[in-house]
Design a protein around this motif. Sequence first.
Motif, PDB file in Angstrom:
ATOM      1  N   ARG A 155       7.773   0.806  -5.380  1.00 22.16           N
ATOM      2  CA  ARG A 155       8.453   1.631  -6.386  1.00 22.16           C
ATOM      3  C   ARG A 155       8.795   0.882  -7.667  1.00 22.16           C
ATOM      4  NH1 ARG A 155      12.996   3.811  -2.730  1.00 22.16           N
ATOM      5  NH2 ARG A 155      12.659   1.714  -1.929  1.00 22.16           N
ATOM      6  N   PRO A 156       9.287  -0.348  -7.585  1.00 23.24           N
ATOM      7  CA  PRO A 156       9.562  -1.024  -8.856  1.00 23.24           C
ATOM      8  C   PRO A 156       8.328  -1.123  -9.738  1.00 23.24           C
ATOM      9  CG  PRO A 156      10.595  -2.194  -7.038  1.00 23.24           C
ATOM     10  CD  PRO A 156       9.700  -1.156  -6.431  1.00 23.24           C
ATOM     11  N   CYS A 203       9.688  10.077  -6.077  1.00 25.28           N
ATOM     12  CA  CYS A 203       8.249   9.812  -5.961  1.00 25.28           C
ATOM     13  C   CYS A 203       7.677  10.150  -4.597  1.00 25.28           C
ATOM     14  CB  CYS A 203       7.963   8.348  -6.296  1.00 25.28           C
ATOM     15  SG  CYS A 203       9.023   7.213  -5.400  1.00 25.28           S
ATOM     16  N   GLY A 243       0.828  -1.206   0.000  1.00 22.44           N
ATOM     17  CA  GLY A 243       0.000   0.000   0.000  1.00 22.44           C
ATOM     18  C   GLY A 243       0.858   1.249   0.000  1.00 22.44           C
ATOM     19  N   PHE A 256      10.306   2.702   5.610  1.00 18.87           N
ATOM     20  CA  PHE A 256       9.812   1.818   4.541  1.00 18.87           C
ATOM     21  C   PHE A 256      10.747   1.779   3.342  1.00 18.87           C
ATOM     22  CE2 PHE A 256       8.082   5.699   2.818  1.00 18.87           C
ATOM     23  CZ  PHE A 256       7.539   6.363   3.915  1.00 18.87           C
ATOM     24  N   PHE A 257      11.532   2.841   3.138  1.00 24.67           N
ATOM     25  CA  PHE A 257      12.556   2.778   2.087  1.00 24.67           C
ATOM     26  C   PHE A 257      13.838   2.263   2.739  1.00 24.67           C
ATOM     27  CE2 PHE A 257      10.474   6.780   0.108  1.00 24.67           C
ATOM     28  CZ  PHE A 257       9.562   6.016  -0.579  1.00 24.67           C
ATOM     29  N   VAL A 305       9.017  -6.137   2.690  1.00 25.61           N
ATOM     30  CA  VAL A 305       9.002  -5.050   1.719  1.00 25.61           C
ATOM     31  C   VAL A 305      10.265  -4.219   1.888  1.00 25.61           C
ATOM     32  CG1 VAL A 305       7.792  -3.410   3.231  1.00 25.61           C
ATOM     33  CG2 VAL A 305       7.441  -3.260   0.765  1.00 25.61           C
ATOM     34  N   GLN A 359      -5.548  -0.458   2.055  1.00 23.06           N
ATOM     35  CA  GLN A 359      -4.783  -0.302   3.285  1.00 23.06           C
ATOM     36  C   GLN A 359      -5.464   0.700   4.231  1.00 23.06           C
ATOM     37  OE1 GLN A 359      -0.759   1.998   4.277  1.00 23.06           O
ATOM     38  NE2 GLN A 359      -0.344  -0.025   3.453  1.00 23.06           N
TER      39      GLN A 359
HETATM   40  C1  LIG Z   1       5.038   7.564  -2.951  1.00 18.46           C
HETATM   41  C2  LIG Z   1       4.981   6.544  -1.862  1.00 18.46           C
HETATM   42  C3  LIG Z   1       4.008   6.623  -0.886  1.00 18.46           C
HETATM   43  C4  LIG Z   1       3.927   5.659   0.117  1.00 18.46           C
HETATM   44  N1  LIG Z   1       2.913   5.688   1.001  1.00 18.46           N
HETATM   45  C5  LIG Z   1       2.700   4.633   1.820  1.00 18.46           C
HETATM   46  C6  LIG Z   1       1.513   4.521   2.580  1.00 18.46           C
HETATM   47  O1  LIG Z   1       0.637   5.370   2.517  1.00 18.46           O
HETATM   48  N2  LIG Z   1       1.365   3.435   3.368  1.00 18.46           N
HETATM   49  C7  LIG Z   1       2.317   2.461   3.430  1.00 18.46           C
HETATM   50  O2  LIG Z   1       2.144   1.480   4.152  1.00 18.46           O
HETATM   51  N3  LIG Z   1       3.451   2.548   2.730  1.00 18.46           N
HETATM   52  C8  LIG Z   1       3.650   3.584   1.904  1.00 18.46           C
HETATM   53  N4  LIG Z   1       4.773   3.625   1.127  1.00 18.46           N
HETATM   54  C9  LIG Z   1       5.794   2.596   1.299  1.00 18.46           C
HETATM   55  C10 LIG Z   1       5.637   1.419   0.352  1.00 18.46           C
HETATM   56  O3  LIG Z   1       4.517   0.658   0.648  1.00 18.46           O
HETATM   57  C11 LIG Z   1       6.851   0.493   0.452  1.00 18.46           C
HETATM   58  O4  LIG Z   1       6.912  -0.025   1.738  1.00 18.46           O
HETATM   59  C12 LIG Z   1       8.145   1.209   0.154  1.00 18.46           C
HETATM   60  O5  LIG Z   1       8.019   1.953  -1.019  1.00 18.46           O
HETATM   61  C13 LIG Z   1       9.315   0.237   0.048  1.00 18.46           C
HETATM   62  O6  LIG Z   1       9.101  -0.692  -0.928  1.00 18.46           O
HETATM   63  P1  LIG Z   1       9.766  -0.566  -2.393  1.00 18.46           P
HETATM   64  O7  LIG Z   1      11.242  -0.595  -2.190  1.00 18.46           O
HETATM   65  O8  LIG Z   1       9.237  -1.743  -3.138  1.00 18.46           O
HETATM   66  O9  LIG Z   1       9.294   0.735  -2.929  1.00 18.46           O
HETATM   67  C14 LIG Z   1       4.885   4.607   0.145  1.00 18.46           C
HETATM   68  C15 LIG Z   1       5.862   4.542  -0.832  1.00 18.46           C
HETATM   69  C16 LIG Z   1       5.922   5.483  -1.828  1.00 18.46           C
HETATM   70  C17 LIG Z   1       6.987   5.381  -2.887  1.00 18.46           C
END
Ligand SMILES: Cc1cc2nc3c(=O)[nH]c(=O)nc-3n(C[C@H](O)[C@H](O)[C@H](O)COP(=O)(O)O)c2cc1C
Length: 908
Positions: free
Chosen positions: A577-578, A606, A251, A492-493, A549, A327
């Motif tokens: 992102r991917p 982004c 999400g 999350f990143f 993730v 979500q």
């Molecule tokens: C623009 C953007 C907005 C995000 N907003 C949320 C969010 O609202 N809720 C959430 O659980 N994660 C959010 N994330 C995190 C993603 O779900 C994910 O955990 C994160 O991008 C890492 O994974 P990735 O490396 O595949 O991008 C967001 C990510 C991006 C790029």
Amino acid sequence: MLKPARMRSILAYVPPHRNGIGADPLRSPSNVSALDLANPCGRLPNVTTTDTVLQPRIALPHAKPLWTPSDPRRRCSTASATYRRFAATTSPLSHADPKTARNGKTAQPSWKRAGKPRITRIVDAGSSIWAIPSASAFPIVAGVNGPQADKSIRGGPMRKTSLTRRQLLGLGATVAAGSLASASLGGCAPAANTEARKEGSDEPEPSQEGVEYELNPQDGSYTAFTTDYSHLFSSMQVGSRTVKNRIVKSGATSRTVSQGAGFSDDVKNFYGSMAAGGVGLIWMDQFVDFTGKAANGNTPIANDEDAALCRQFTDYVHDQGALIGMQVWGPWSQCSCDGAITAPFENRAAVRKMLSIDEIHAFQADLVHRCEMMQKAGFDGVTLNAGCDHTFSSFLSRFWNTQRDDEYGPQSYENRARILTELIGQIRKACGADFIVEVLYNGVEDNVEYLGKNDGCMTIEEAKEFARLFEKAGADMLQIRYGAYGYHAASFFTDALHAVESGNTGYGTRVDFRRHFEGKVNGQFDGACALLEVAAEIKQAVGIPVGTVGVMDPRLAPDLIDNALAEGKIDYIAMTRPLMCDPELPNKLREGRRDEVAPCNHCLTCLQAVLPHPVTVGCRCNATFGRVKDGGIKTSAKPEPAASPRKVMVVGGGPAGMEAARIAAERGHEVTLYEEDGSLSGLMTFAATVKGPHEKIADFCAYLERQQEVKGVTVTTGTKVDAGLVAEEAPDVVVVAVGGVRPALDAPGAEGSPLVKTIEEAAAGADLGERVVVVGDNHHAIDLAVFLIKRGKAVIILSGRTQEFFDVEHPSWVRYSTKAWMESKGLRVFYESALLAIEEGGVSVATNFGATVSVPCDSVVNCQPLTPNTELFDTIPADIEKHLVGDAAVFSTIAEAVSSGNQAARAI
Ligand SMILES: Cc1cc2nc3c(=O)[nH]c(=O)nc-3n(C[C@H](O)[C@H](O)[C@H](O)COP(=O)(O)O)c2cc1C
Ligand code: SF4
């Protein structure tokens, strides 16, 4: 005119305090020695004022150099050796890649067929060395697998954090790229250590004294690709539902739902394209907050009418074979405690509200009702976001949940998890067994703002207890994140902590991954698959599917991911992102078209979130994501086929030109791409060099190159296009993407000065000396400054802007890390300043505090913004359709260049 002798003066001016800049430590004499010590060169540029009106001047003691000029650590800091090593390295995609040869044969590049010069790939670069003869250079030097497994530290098959000096020198003498590498390393090594020692030698290990500790050495071997992705594309049982593969879209706020658009075409296109692209299960943006109002302007599914409208969308997704849910994360931040608890984390507004028991029950009831509506609308489930420091997380947390003395308080695991376990049971009861309930939460936490202040951060053992409770309550699947307290984006990143230097926190400090997060977060792959071992450990506690993730990108780390699935470490991967970059990623991988996947660069374009400047939010590589609100291309909009094919000349092989060529060709036009240089890339070569391997610029360049072949563009390199060639070729359309013009430094003494260098010279390892003045604070300037600081240079930036707009071209979360890191390394910036003159041994600068100061330096790099380049454009006759894109039109970031090329090609 300043005299050189005066330039070398060690006087500094301490100005009166000004609004917002009075606390600048650079202006406080008491801090100068500390800054000197922080500077890797041990020599800060001394500043002299020539304005005699300004008082007082304070004489400072000479800085004591940390290292002597003959110190080997200094000698290895030259950029040239590192830069040359790039040429001996290839990007991950240019390694032998079995999937590029499809159907038993490799496609012939069009320029090869046309007898044109072969494009040389730009190459990836290691960037984390500065004056350290350490293992950080190893993956680049050797181009082979990195250090060996060390289970004792991480409890899993991770990598050792550093090579011994013996291993390093031995390898340096033998690897293929050895001539360059060992030259550089040899230069770094003390004389006694310059010869490789024999394996098994009884000689004592050479002294490590004085050798800098390598914090988070990176190991490029994680991109190995031999898999056929068979495990990734095997189906997965989630409760009573079957997901067709192991690929889950996590999400994420997408600027489709979240900007008040409701179920617009944007939403449908965005998620619909992922469903069509092969994703197994999609979690959409959050749709409702705890008050029952729309969150972030979302349109909640409030009634049967809304539900019926959504049906069309969910039906479409189901027709593609995917499942879809939404979500929920509640309002921002902590709701288990009241405002009395203060934590100075970041500057983001945290809603702190101690929910009463009645409010908790109302919140739960509201969410259950929303889930029922979702189910009516055809959604397959809900994911409860208990990660970061959101509502649910704050109940799980020992950090936040400290005040409650009721059944939702911190007294037991059951109490901390109760808000969730009750909710899971209620949703299950209301929506039945077929409605998927996922819990997303932090598997381990640490405080990355105040390193070491981690009392209250969740341990993996606690996370396992929660996993058992969630499973018992009826959860169908778990998604594991981690909590990086104080640094929202890093929660999350997983790659965010690797922006600038590996482990960089955004506060100028660095996490040591061996010691933080219980040593279980892998800090060796630039954030890729960082949480694999954490998830694997939690999975042992439960029988339901567990995934994770954070750069779980099967394009980037194919073997690592497929093997982890095969070994049962995780059951699925989640990513965002991917898929924003390329919604067709799953299908392309399944069909053996890995080299056609637009690669996520981890550039963070982004998610702009830190400063309040107006920013364009969209994907760097995918011009159809996130731009519609800025008047850009509609989300996920496919290029319309051309009404009638036209002959298109694209001039310039940078990102704007390559993107324009591929889109024009995809539309059916007959396209020739001309590049003056011998290879495609434009300024991406510079960007890849100075940014290093963390941002996957080399992969992006390789992708764009490959797209020229795939879409049938004829590529002509080594050819300068002028009016004559245009007349000869007689195209219908010309797209001019020739890049901008860097104006010469407009200051007396600049012309012909040996001090003045171009960015290309600086990146290529020109001898810049120790003290470098960078003129400009745009993205070129900042990336170059980081590159130079890593190599031990003392950098002074002359910025024409106020502090607020410093480096505003970079994505906000990148700037968040970069600035603090550079400052911690002794960066000096003159804001609102202007270069007045270049003289022997330095420059004079007009400052924002009214003084003219002399800044001694060894070189000056011209990083002024590019100006438009219309020379060719103006010569093209009016009867030929023409477009000016990228830097040739306006100084751009890569994202903007790609977007402008894409839009121009659609307009043809
Ligand atoms: C623009 C953007 C907005 C995000 N907003 C949320 C969010 O609202 N809720 C959430 O659980 N994660 C959010 N994330 C995190 C993603 O779900 C994910 O955990 C994160 O991008 C890492 O994974 P990735 O490396 O595949 O991008 C967001 C990510 C991006 C790029
Ligand atoms: S903007 Fe950058 S980080 Fe975000 S999806 Fe695109 S390439 Fe990846």
